[in-house]
Design a protein around this motif. Structure first.
Motif, PDB file in Angstrom:
ATOM      1  N   ARG A  13     -43.919 -43.837  55.385  1.00 44.60           N
ATOM      2  CA  ARG A  13     -44.083 -43.721  53.935  1.00 44.60           C
ATOM      3  C   ARG A  13     -43.954 -42.262  53.526  1.00 44.60           C
ATOM      4  N   PHE A  14     -43.213 -42.019  52.489  1.00 47.35           N
ATOM      5  CA  PHE A  14     -42.975 -40.652  52.026  1.00 47.35           C
ATOM      6  C   PHE A  14     -43.208 -40.621  50.530  1.00 47.35           C
ATOM      7  N   ARG A  15     -43.884 -39.599  50.085  1.00 50.66           N
ATOM      8  CA  ARG A  15     -44.120 -39.462  48.656  1.00 50.66           C
ATOM      9  C   ARG A  15     -43.927 -38.001  48.303  1.00 50.66           C
ATOM     10  N   LEU A  16     -43.108 -37.748  47.317  1.00 52.72           N
ATOM     11  CA  LEU A  16     -42.832 -36.381  46.872  1.00 52.72           C
ATOM     12  C   LEU A  16     -43.382 -36.220  45.476  1.00 52.72           C
ATOM     13  N   GLU A  17     -44.224 -35.241  45.299  1.00 48.67           N
ATOM     14  CA  GLU A  17     -44.830 -35.031  43.989  1.00 48.67           C
ATOM     15  C   GLU A  17     -44.568 -33.606  43.529  1.00 48.67           C
ATOM     16  N   ALA A  18     -44.236 -33.485  42.256  1.00 43.92           N
ATOM     17  CA  ALA A  18     -44.021 -32.164  41.668  1.00 43.92           C
ATOM     18  C   ALA A  18     -45.324 -31.715  41.044  1.00 43.92           C
TER      19      ALA A  18
END
Lengths: 271, 465
Positions: free
Chosen positions: B299-304
């Motif tokens: 699982r990968f999550r990219l948050e700005a």
């Protein structure tokens, strides 16, 4: 490209013409020195500076941009900041980057820096270990920031470390000044200066110079803090005592003063 | 729902079944169990309730652009001019209630002229009142007369009950000057807001949009190149969203979740708002190299983070813009390895104390322009932690002394400059005299003398250029 171009700040770069792919640092490393110089020259002239030499004071050897220079002695910081001040006098855009341990960087008094360069143009980077300092110095020299990079380090860089910095400076066009607190080692630097404070000024000795003369100069500060014209110290050194069989006395026209401060080790008299 | 109040577990909220059994909020849990032994309770979790409420606020955006959250348990929607979209207020109310019922929520709704009246009507509507949940326009004053004084939400409720004033109607019969004198302005203010005599502005927050993308894989992956390609795939739509809104982010956090050992966060920062996938990958690559994924990640999550608008600038091709650009990229590269707090620039000091003089501030995302005080050339270029010196010949300052294994002879002295302690600060410092000593050996030193010290009176506090 007269006028202006629209430039998207988020893109993080000014649009450049798609240049020929440049060789990586490793490839540059493996090239012989002469060939490497040709690769750099093929990059085209630097449009920022009218001259590639930074003159400190009249009569002194000039500091070359795109090169790394070493400074030893207690007055090294004054020498390096003077160089940064002269660079800003050349072109107001040159920033200054100071790299060192947190202790070294925090010791600098902002107002004291302000006597040389505007404090807003100074970037101070605290790097903990020696490897971090050298890595940061390489990045700062390779960034095309046209900066005067002051690197405060304990032991002088070795030959390979110094070559890495030198190549980074050639790529980025900056001027590197390595302030060595303890001992310089044999390295690839362009010039090496030994700067010692004396009661009313400084003694600057060029210990090593790849392309120009070496010598020792006495620098005095004027009343308003500006530096006066340097006095070549080699003439101030006492004349060697004549051998006893020589009856002629030393020339009276030569001023003979005892040297103050530590004697310049390794200094050769100016030609 | 229970909560510990006044040393006992008490009911906070009771559902419809419990209310029929005779349980009321405020009862202690022991009493409630005595009344109804099979009672199911759960301790109240304020954080979870707050999250639910903010989620409901996002849900309520479909009905109204202005939604106010009223903790702990209410949402207020401004529906002015909305009802015709649903063909009437009643139909709109039904739509809202149906939608909430689909979410398995039990709600009390009311529609009234003022927010306060709507809140009061939803909470305290009498069971057999002719008006339903919707108060007709202009009828709020008349309808609210039947409500109990609790609906005013003031701290005067108990006192009003003692006086026999139980409904708002009874309260409105009294002169408001008397009420204000006895119970404070809060009470009359609440009545005014209820009947619309005083406006009650809504504090509707603009909805914050989370800028994040994620990807879940059927099988875990562990190769660095695979992770990088995943990063590129989830970064591209995120950057497109940022670009569409003219925004950029100061930082990006990539959360990598492994099936075996939970989540790891990688953070990169930038010296200015940015939305370029290539730059993100360039900065993220060394961090991804440090990941340890023996069983891969799925699982990968990219948050700005730190989302700000980006101004597109018109620049000329001059050296200054190029230098500025190069400096900002340098800050990004170095900051991501050493930390952005290690890249600083000098800042003026608000104090005359030597130990506070060397002041600096972070350079990244900092546009502060300082006003510098008049220069004090009598102070040195470098100031450090005072180092005690060894006095060889007495004097004030010592005629000969040893510092850092080097003997010095005093040639010329300026000073002293006396610096008093900062009595108002937590660490006031000590009364100190500073002397500028030019030595025969060359260096000019800044000596500190502690006037009250018995020994180790002298130390070196700074060094001139």
């Amino acid at each position: 490209m007269a006028g202006g171009i629209a430039f998207d700040e988020c893109a993080g770069r000014v649009f450049q013409t798609p240049a020929i792919a440049r060789p990586s640092l490793q490839v540059l490393h493996s090239l012989p020195a002469g060939l490497r110089r040709q690769v750099h020259l093929a990059d085209g002239p630097d449009s920022f500076r009218p001259s590639n030499a930074l003159g400190l004071l009249s009569g002194l050897p000039k500091l070359l941009w795109q090169r790394v220079h070493e400074v030893t002695g207690l007055g090294g910081l004054h020498f390096a900041l003077t160089a940064a001040k002269r660079a800003r006098a050349q072109d107001n855009a040159h920033p200054s980057i100071i790299i060192g341990t947190a202790r070294d960087v925090h010791a600098l008094r902002p107002e004291g820096l302000g006597a040389y360069v505007p404090p807003a143009s100074v970037t101070m980077i605290e790097a903990g270990r020696r490897a971090d300092i050298l890595w940061t110095a390489e990045q700062a020299l390779a960034a095309k920031a046209q900066a005067v990079v002051l690197i405060r380090i304990d032991q002088g860089p070795t030959l390979s470390e110094s070559r890495t910095l030198q190549i980074a400076a050639e790529r980025g066009g900056s001027l590197g000044l390595i302030l060595i607190a303890r001992q310089a080692r044999s390295s690839a630097c362009q010039t090496r200066w030994d700067c010692q404070p004396v009661p009313d000024g400084w003694d600057w000795t060029v210990v090593k110079n790849k392309t120009g003369p070496v010598g020792q100069w006495r620098i005095r500060a004027g009343p308003d803090g500006s530096l006066l014209d340097p006095i070549p110290l080699s003439r101030l050194t006492p004349q060697p005592t004549p051998p006893p069989h020589d009856p002629t006395p030393p020339s009276a026209s030569v001023v003979s003063l005892p040297p103050t401060g530590p004697s310049p080790t390794g200094a050769r008299p100016a030609p | 729902m229970t909560r510990e109040v006044k040393g006992a577990q008490r009911l906070v909220v009771a559902n419809a079944l419990a209310s029929e059994a005779g349980l009321v909020p405020g009862q202690s849990l022991a009493d409630a169990r005595a009344i109804y032994p099979d009672l199911l309770t759960e301790p109240q979790n304020a954080v979870r309730d707050g999250l639910l409420l903010s989620a409901l606020r996002r849900w309520a955006d479909q009905f109204s652009p202005k939604v106010e959250v009223t903790p702990p348990d209410a949402l207020i929607l401004d529906v002015s001019g909305m009802a015709h979209l649903y063909r009437g207020e009643a139909a709109m109310m039904d739509a809202i209630c149906d939608s909430l019922t689909d979410l398995h929520m039990t709600v009390r709704c009311a529609l009234a002229d003022t927010p306060m009246a709507a809140r009061a009507w939803a909470r305290f509507r009498p069971a057999n009142h002719p008006y339903s949940a919707i108060l007709p326009a202009g009828q709020a004053i008349a309808a609210c007369d039947a409500l109990p004084v609790e609906a005013l939400e003031t701290d005067a409720t108990e006192a009003l009950h003692l006086l026999g004033l139980r409904t708002i109607g009874a309260l409105r019969g009294k002169p408001s000057a008397e009420l204000a004198r006895r119970f404070g302005l809060h009470l009359t203010d609440a009545i005014d807001r209820l009947i619309g005599r005083r406006p009650e502005p809504m504090r509707a927050e603009t909805p914050t949009r989370p800028f994040a993308t994620r990807m879940t894989l059927p099988d875990p992956i562990g190769l660095i190149d695979d992770v990088l390609s995943i990063l590129e795939r989830i970064a591209t739509p995120l950057m497109a969203r940022l670009e569409k809104d003219g925004l950029g982010a100061l930082g990006f956090t990539l959360a990598v979740t492994c099936p075996d050992k939970g989540s790891q966060s990688l953070h990169v920062g930038f010296s200015r708002p940015m939305r370029e996938t290539r730059a993100l990958i360039r900065q993220m690559r060394p961090k991804i190299d440090t990941l340890n994924l023996p069983f891969g990640a799925d699982r990968f999550r990219l948050e700005a983070t730190g989302v700000q608008p980006i101004q597109t600038r018109q620049i000329h091709l001059g050296s200054e813009a190029v230098i500025e650009d190069a400096m900002e990229r340098l800050v990004t590269i170095v900051g991501n390895r050493l930390g952005f707090d290690r890249i600083r620039r000098p800042a003026p000091s608000p104090s005359h104390r030597a130990e506070l003089e060397c002041n600096s501030e972070e350079i990244a995302d900092n546009d502060t322009a300082h006003v510098w005080p008049a220069p004090r050339p009598y102070r040195p270029l470098q100031i450090f932690e005072p180092e005690y010196l060894h006095v060889l010949d007495e004097g004030r300052p010592p005629a000969r002394f040893e510092w850092r294994r080097q003997a010095y002879r005093t040639r010329r002295v300026q000073g002293p400059e006396r610096v008093a302690p900062q009595w108002w600060a937590d660490h006031p410092g000590r009364l100190s005299d500073y002397y500028t000593v030019t030595t025969e050996e060359g260096p000019t030193l800044w000596l500190r003398r502690l006037p009250m010290a018995a020994d180790q009176e002298w130390s070196v506090a700074g060094l001139y250029a």
